[in-house]
Design a protein around this motif. Structure first.
Motif, PDB file in Angstrom:
ATOM      1  N   LEU A 228       0.845  -1.192   0.000  1.00 42.95           N
ATOM      2  CA  LEU A 228       0.000   0.000   0.000  1.00 42.95           C
ATOM      3  C   LEU A 228       0.882   1.245   0.000  1.00 42.95           C
ATOM      4  O   LEU A 228       2.041   1.192   0.420  1.00 42.95           O
ATOM      5  N   GLN A 229       0.324   2.346  -0.461  1.00 37.30           N
ATOM      6  CA  GLN A 229       0.996   3.642  -0.386  1.00 37.30           C
ATOM      7  C   GLN A 229       0.064   4.614   0.329  1.00 37.30           C
ATOM      8  O   GLN A 229      -1.114   4.722  -0.023  1.00 37.30           O
ATOM      9  N   ARG A 230       0.581   5.285   1.345  1.00 38.56           N
ATOM     10  CA  ARG A 230      -0.245   6.241   2.086  1.00 38.56           C
ATOM     11  C   ARG A 230      -0.445   7.486   1.231  1.00 38.56           C
ATOM     12  O   ARG A 230       0.516   8.018   0.660  1.00 38.56           O
ATOM     13  N   THR A 231      -1.685   7.956   1.150  1.00 39.97           N
ATOM     14  CA  THR A 231      -1.985   9.121   0.313  1.00 39.97           C
ATOM     15  C   THR A 231      -2.532  10.305   1.100  1.00 39.97           C
ATOM     16  O   THR A 231      -2.666  11.392   0.557  1.00 39.97           O
ATOM     17  N   GLY A 232      -2.866  10.117   2.370  1.00 43.81           N
ATOM     18  CA  GLY A 232      -3.402  11.228   3.149  1.00 43.81           C
ATOM     19  C   GLY A 232      -3.757  10.808   4.555  1.00 43.81           C
ATOM     20  O   GLY A 232      -3.576   9.645   4.957  1.00 43.81           O
ATOM     21  N   ASP A 233      -4.259  11.775   5.331  1.00 46.98           N
ATOM     22  CA  ASP A 233      -4.577  11.537   6.738  1.00 46.98           C
ATOM     23  C   ASP A 233      -6.070  11.480   7.017  1.00 46.98           C
ATOM     24  O   ASP A 233      -6.476  11.240   8.158  1.00 46.98           O
ATOM     25  N   ASP A 234      -6.905  11.711   5.999  1.00 44.33           N
ATOM     26  CA  ASP A 234      -8.347  11.700   6.223  1.00 44.33           C
ATOM     27  C   ASP A 234      -8.832  10.317   6.648  1.00 44.33           C
ATOM     28  O   ASP A 234      -8.239   9.291   6.296  1.00 44.33           O
ATOM     29  N   SER A 235      -9.923  10.292   7.397  1.00 44.33           N
ATOM     30  CA  SER A 235     -10.581   9.044   7.814  1.00 44.33           C
ATOM     31  C   SER A 235      -9.613   8.063   8.470  1.00 44.33           C
ATOM     32  O   SER A 235      -9.662   6.862   8.221  1.00 44.33           O
ATOM     33  N   GLY A 236      -8.730   8.605   9.284  1.00 45.48           N
ATOM     34  CA  GLY A 236      -7.791   7.760  10.005  1.00 45.48           C
ATOM     35  C   GLY A 236      -6.571   7.359   9.210  1.00 45.48           C
ATOM     36  O   GLY A 236      -5.684   6.672   9.714  1.00 45.48           O
TER      37      GLY A 236
END
Length: 297
Positions: A228-236
């Motif tokens: 996986l690649q993290r794309t943001g901080d929304d929704s945990g």
């Protein structure tokens, strides 16, 4: 004595036949290059497009069949299964059970939690991430498909699955409070549903033993593994899938637990909020905050 002309022709025939050349012997340099390619494959975060040597070796693998066979043999000797060799995925390998490179879910879960019930929940979190990332067979088969998941979305998805499993157990007259160590999804719904979503501390951090804490640990592990690649901080926390993860999920798609979860009815939404089809009564569902799960038909 004069030789007959026909004898000259007969003796001369072998000279006109082209003898196929023997294959070039494998050199230590070839073996080193093949092992180097496999070593690149064992670095899941390494992208071929950003490493010239990796890209050159991938090109050689595709264009030089003897070299490809040599690289495959090196992988096999290390207990690795080659899933795909391509510019998009690199040399994607997975470890066989007896490989020294195998990272078993049980080992991961034991590191993540000492309690056996928590280890069960960590496994369920990984299963839910895979089901949400590729909810339809066509998504899993499409090389260009990119799945998206969020931590809160996965938690809410599992809670909906718990609700659906509870309803199914009641309809079938089954035990609705199974032992926590019983196998299968039926044993999971009560355990997950009883656990707090966040169990936030005084400074608003989620507790590691909360269900979103468990999901967060699962996606962090998948991110560190190049899936996986993290794309943001929304929704945990929001994440997108990689080609390697798609190949891994294809490899596990036939598992009974995966099939059971998907059979509950998944509505695919590519923004990380895939959800189950809405049950008739959703008033009592305890959803994670900001899960982004619209209950639409």
């Amino acid at each position: 004595m004069t030789d007959h002309p026909a004898e000259h022709a007969a003796w001369g025939e072998p000279d006109s036949v082209t003898v196929p050349s023997a294959p070039a012997p494998v050199t230590p340099a070839d073996a080193a290059d093949a092992a180097r390619l496999v070593s690149f494959g064992l670095q899941p975060k390494l992208q071929p497009a950003r490493d010239q040597e990796y890209g050159d070796l991938l090109r050689r693998y595709r264009e030089d069949p003897p070299f490809a066979r040599l690289a495959d043999a090196v992988a096999t000797g290390l207990g690795l299964v080659v899933l795909e060799v391509s510019p998009r995925a690199g040399m994607a390998v997975t470890a066989a059970e007896d490989s020294v490179f195998a990272v078993r879910m049980g080992d991961y879960a034991r590191r993540a939690a000492t309690d056996s019930t928590d280890r069960f929940l960590h496994g369920l979190a990984h299963l839910a991430v895979a089901a949400m990332a590729f909810p339809r067979p066509e998504d899993l088969a499409d090389d260009g498909y990119i799945g998206r998941v969020t931590v809160n979305g996965v938690d809410a998805f599992v809670r909906q699955a718990c609700h659906r499993l509870e309803e199914r157990a009641e309809e079938q007259g089954e035990n609705t409070d199974p032992a926590t160590d019983a196998p299968g999804l039926e044993a999971a719904w009560r355990i997950w549903a009883r656990r707090s979503s966040t169990g936030a501390t005084k400074d608003a951090r989620r507790l590691a033993g909360s269900t979103t804490g468990i999901v967060g640990k699962a996606v962090a592990f998948l991110t560190d593994s190049g899936f996986l690649q993290r794309t943001g901080d929304d929704s945990g926390g929001t994440y997108r899938t990689t080609a390697r993860y798609q190949l891994q999920v294809r490899d596990m798609a036939g598992s009974a637990a995966m099939a059971e979860l998907l059979e509950l009815g998944v509505v695919p939404v590519t923004d990380g909020s895939a959800t189950l089809l809405p049950p008739e009564d959703t008033d009592d569902l305890e959803l994670a905050a900001d899960a982004g799960l619209p209950f639409h038909s």
